[in-house]
Enzyme design. Structure first.
Site, PDB file in Angstrom:
ATOM      1  N   ALA A  65       0.865  -1.178   0.000  1.00  0.00           N
ATOM      2  CA  ALA A  65       0.000   0.000   0.000  1.00  0.00           C
ATOM      3  C   ALA A  65       0.903   1.231   0.000  1.00  0.00           C
ATOM      4  O   ALA A  65       2.065   1.159   0.428  1.00  0.00           O
ATOM      5  CB  ALA A  65      -0.877  -0.017   1.238  1.00  0.00           C
ATOM      6  N   GLY A 109       0.580  -5.010   0.819  1.00  0.00           N
ATOM      7  CA  GLY A 109      -0.632  -5.053  -0.015  1.00  0.00           C
ATOM      8  C   GLY A 109      -0.376  -5.671  -1.385  1.00  0.00           C
ATOM      9  O   GLY A 109      -1.293  -6.188  -2.017  1.00  0.00           O
ATOM     10  N   GLU A 112      -0.602  -9.294  -0.845  1.00  0.00           N
ATOM     11  CA  GLU A 112      -2.020  -9.566  -0.558  1.00  0.00           C
ATOM     12  C   GLU A 112      -2.869  -9.492  -1.829  1.00  0.00           C
ATOM     13  O   GLU A 112      -3.786 -10.295  -2.021  1.00  0.00           O
ATOM     14  CB  GLU A 112      -2.510  -8.579   0.504  1.00  0.00           C
ATOM     15  CG  GLU A 112      -1.820  -8.844   1.847  1.00  0.00           C
ATOM     16  CD  GLU A 112      -2.010  -7.719   2.867  1.00  0.00           C
ATOM     17  OE1 GLU A 112      -1.937  -6.535   2.471  1.00  0.00           O
ATOM     18  OE2 GLU A 112      -2.245  -8.030   4.039  1.00  0.00           O
ATOM     19  N   GLU A 132       4.800  -5.159   6.966  1.00  0.00           N
ATOM     20  CA  GLU A 132       4.065  -4.070   7.633  1.00  0.00           C
ATOM     21  C   GLU A 132       4.551  -3.848   9.062  1.00  0.00           C
ATOM     22  O   GLU A 132       4.456  -2.738   9.591  1.00  0.00           O
ATOM     23  CB  GLU A 132       2.561  -4.374   7.670  1.00  0.00           C
ATOM     24  CG  GLU A 132       1.854  -4.278   6.325  1.00  0.00           C
ATOM     25  CD  GLU A 132       1.804  -5.592   5.550  1.00  0.00           C
ATOM     26  OE1 GLU A 132       2.644  -6.487   5.811  1.00  0.00           O
ATOM     27  OE2 GLU A 132       0.927  -5.720   4.685  1.00  0.00           O
TER      28      GLU A 132
HETATM   29  N1  CO8 Z   1       4.595   3.185  -0.767  1.00  0.00           N
HETATM   30  C1  CO8 Z   1       4.997   4.353  -1.322  1.00  0.00           C
HETATM   31  N2  CO8 Z   1       6.135   4.479  -2.006  1.00  0.00           N
HETATM   32  C2  CO8 Z   1       6.913   3.391  -2.132  1.00  0.00           C
HETATM   33  C3  CO8 Z   1       6.562   2.151  -1.578  1.00  0.00           C
HETATM   34  C4  CO8 Z   1       5.319   2.065  -0.870  1.00  0.00           C
HETATM   35  N3  CO8 Z   1       4.892   0.917  -0.334  1.00  0.00           N
HETATM   36  N4  CO8 Z   1       7.546   1.259  -1.855  1.00  0.00           N
HETATM   37  C5  CO8 Z   1       8.474   1.931  -2.568  1.00  0.00           C
HETATM   38  N5  CO8 Z   1       8.111   3.212  -2.735  1.00  0.00           N
HETATM   39  C6  CO8 Z   1       8.817   4.274  -3.429  1.00  0.00           C
HETATM   40  C7  CO8 Z   1      10.021   4.753  -2.630  1.00  0.00           C
HETATM   41  O1  CO8 Z   1       9.617   5.701  -1.655  1.00  0.00           O
HETATM   42  C8  CO8 Z   1      10.891   5.350  -3.711  1.00  0.00           C
HETATM   43  O2  CO8 Z   1      10.374   6.601  -4.048  1.00  0.00           O
HETATM   44  P1  CO8 Z   1      11.400   7.880  -4.208  1.00  0.00           P
HETATM   45  O3  CO8 Z   1      12.268   7.487  -5.366  1.00  0.00           O
HETATM   46  O4  CO8 Z   1      10.460   9.003  -4.503  1.00  0.00           O
HETATM   47  O5  CO8 Z   1      12.131   7.978  -2.938  1.00  0.00           O
HETATM   48  C9  CO8 Z   1      10.637   4.429  -4.905  1.00  0.00           C
HETATM   49  O6  CO8 Z   1       9.398   3.753  -4.627  1.00  0.00           O
HETATM   50  C10 CO8 Z   1      11.714   3.371  -5.082  1.00  0.00           C
HETATM   51  O7  CO8 Z   1      11.845   2.677  -3.863  1.00  0.00           O
HETATM   52  P2  CO8 Z   1      13.262   2.463  -3.147  1.00  0.00           P
HETATM   53  O8  CO8 Z   1      14.180   3.588  -3.468  1.00  0.00           O
HETATM   54  O9  CO8 Z   1      12.995   2.180  -1.716  1.00  0.00           O
HETATM   55  O10 CO8 Z   1      13.740   1.155  -3.931  1.00  0.00           O
HETATM   56  P3  CO8 Z   1      14.737   0.030  -3.385  1.00  0.00           P
HETATM   57  O11 CO8 Z   1      15.054  -0.827  -4.559  1.00  0.00           O
HETATM   58  O12 CO8 Z   1      15.861   0.615  -2.627  1.00  0.00           O
HETATM   59  O13 CO8 Z   1      13.868  -0.813  -2.320  1.00  0.00           O
HETATM   60  C11 CO8 Z   1      11.883  -1.955  -1.538  1.00  0.00           C
HETATM   61  C12 CO8 Z   1      12.754  -1.529  -2.747  1.00  0.00           C
HETATM   62  C13 CO8 Z   1      12.639  -2.963  -0.679  1.00  0.00           C
HETATM   63  C14 CO8 Z   1      10.622  -2.596  -2.095  1.00  0.00           C
HETATM   64  C15 CO8 Z   1      11.554  -0.712  -0.691  1.00  0.00           C
HETATM   65  O14 CO8 Z   1      11.036   0.282  -1.552  1.00  0.00           O
HETATM   66  C16 CO8 Z   1      10.539  -0.947   0.381  1.00  0.00           C
HETATM   67  O15 CO8 Z   1      10.867  -1.509   1.403  1.00  0.00           O
HETATM   68  N6  CO8 Z   1       9.284  -0.514   0.174  1.00  0.00           N
HETATM   69  C17 CO8 Z   1       8.217  -0.595   1.143  1.00  0.00           C
HETATM   70  C18 CO8 Z   1       7.713  -2.007   1.305  1.00  0.00           C
HETATM   71  C19 CO8 Z   1       6.650  -2.061   2.378  1.00  0.00           C
HETATM   72  O16 CO8 Z   1       6.875  -1.768   3.520  1.00  0.00           O
HETATM   73  N7  CO8 Z   1       5.426  -2.464   1.987  1.00  0.00           N
HETATM   74  C20 CO8 Z   1       4.299  -2.558   2.869  1.00  0.00           C
HETATM   75  C21 CO8 Z   1       3.501  -1.283   2.814  1.00  0.00           C
HETATM   76  S1  CO8 Z   1       2.205  -1.230   4.011  1.00  0.00           S
HETATM   77  C22 CO8 Z   1       1.013  -2.183   3.337  1.00  0.00           C
HETATM   78  O17 CO8 Z   1       1.126  -2.703   2.253  1.00  0.00           O
HETATM   79  C23 CO8 Z   1      -0.222  -2.315   4.150  1.00  0.00           C
HETATM   80  C24 CO8 Z   1      -1.167  -3.278   3.512  1.00  0.00           C
HETATM   81  C25 CO8 Z   1      -2.485  -3.193   4.224  1.00  0.00           C
HETATM   82  C26 CO8 Z   1      -3.550  -2.763   3.332  1.00  0.00           C
HETATM   83  C27 CO8 Z   1      -3.409  -3.320   1.977  1.00  0.00           C
HETATM   84  C28 CO8 Z   1      -3.998  -2.542   0.952  1.00  0.00           C
HETATM   85  C29 CO8 Z   1      -3.637  -2.840  -0.466  1.00  0.00           C
END
Ligand code: CO8
Length: 258
Positions: A65, A109, A112, A132
């Site tokens: 998400a 998400g 999921e 999460e």
């Molecule tokens: N939300 C918003 N932006 C994101 C997300 C995200 N989940 N994941 C990545 N991005 C963005 C980053 O902020 C970054 O943006 P910017 O260039 O503007 O800084 C861009 O995508 C590229 O990401 P990274 O630079 O972090 O890329 P890396 O290759 O270094 O890392 C990862 C990749 C490991 C995937 C890393 O981006 C990461 O850990 N992302 C978050 C993963 C996460 O925590 N997901 C869970 C989110 S919470 C959730 O899903 C709740 C679900 C419950 C409800 C479900 C509804 C659908």
């Protein structure tokens, strides 16, 4: 309808929905969730579509998400809007088969959403996770429920509590995904599977989907009864007559969804 966060193509009876927020690794924000639901519902009611494939990019199916969008929300915001409740309910209501073709990250998400599809075909680059817990929350769209049914309590607890990622090989071994293929072959494999499904009677495909999904909701005896009654009901269709006649006549069946 013109979409901004997804790309939809319909070819040979398959609707291919590509999540398209590359700058955010296809994070699911409310616009994407809404557009995805509309595209799925369009596909479900479009007579030209017989199977649906959801995919992302080489780097990410969806990284979860949208954390930016959620970060300032209050309890009242998420509770009163029932955040992502509609996504769950509307995807579950789709009657045509949906395949998730996953390469790269399928996290939170994203994992999921993949599990909401009927089955997952993974590239060897796929990484699944429910991280999460690192954000001070828990899974909210099936990461503690569907994942546990797929991979069992121990692995689900491990993923939900440590936030670690599972690679494609482990995901296949654990029953989360149905097949793993080299990344270059992912779309060929997923579209091939979708084409195979598209060749079947749509009545049988929808009934099979319904019956398998009931197995998650019903005790075994009730599930067996549901399956048997649906099996019996198929004998009211022309496609049952055609399918069995075609087998006996050693020819390909010509299903007409009747
Ligand atoms: N939300 C918003 N932006 C994101 C997300 C995200 N989940 N994941 C990545 N991005 C963005 C980053 O902020 C970054 O943006 P910017 O260039 O503007 O800084 C861009 O995508 C590229 O990401 P990274 O630079 O972090 O890329 P890396 O290759 O270094 O890392 C990862 C990749 C490991 C995937 C890393 O981006 C990461 O850990 N992302 C978050 C993963 C996460 O925590 N997901 C869970 C989110 S919470 C959730 O899903 C709740 C679900 C419950 C409800 C479900 C509804 C659908």
């Amino acid at each position: 309808m013109a979409f901004e966060t997804i790309i939809v193509e319909i070819e040979d009876h398959v609707a291919l929905i590509k999540l398209d927020r590359p700058d955010a690794l296809n994070a699911l924000n409310s616009q994407l969730a809404q557009e995805l639901c509309i595209a799925l519902e369009d596909a479900d009611t479009n007579d030209k579509v017989r199977c649906i494939v959801i995919t992302g990019s080489d780097k990410a199916f969806a990284a979860g998400a949208d954390i930016k969008e959620m970060s300032e929300m209050s309890f009242v915001d998420v509770y009163s809007s029932n955040l992502f409740g509609a996504l769950n309910d509307r995807v579950c209501a789709i009657r045509k088969p949906i395949i998730a073709a996953v390469a790269g990250y399928a996290l939170g998400g994203g994992c999921e959403l993949a599990m909401l599809c009927d089955f997952i075909i993974a590239a060897d680059t796929a990484k699944f996770g429910q991280p999460e817990i690192n954000l001070g929350v828990i899974a909210g769209l099936g990461g503690s429920q569907r994942l546990t049914r797929f991979v069992g309590k121990s692995k689900s607890m491990d993923m939900n509590l440590t936030g670690r990622f599972m690679d494609a090989e482990e995901a296949e071994r654990s029953g989360l995904v149905s097949r793993v293929v080299p990344a270059k072959k992912l779309m060929e494999e997923a579209m091939g599977a979708a084409q195979k499904i598209a060749e079947k009677s749509q009545l049988s495909a929808m009934a099979a989907k319904e019956a398998v999904n009931r197995s998650y909701e019903l005790p075994l005896g009730e599930g067996m009864l549901f399956e048997r009654r649906v099996f019996h009901s198929m004998f009211a269709t022309e496609d049952q007559k055609e399918g069995m006649a075609a087998f006996l006549e050693k020819r390909a069946a010509q299903f007409r969804d009747k």
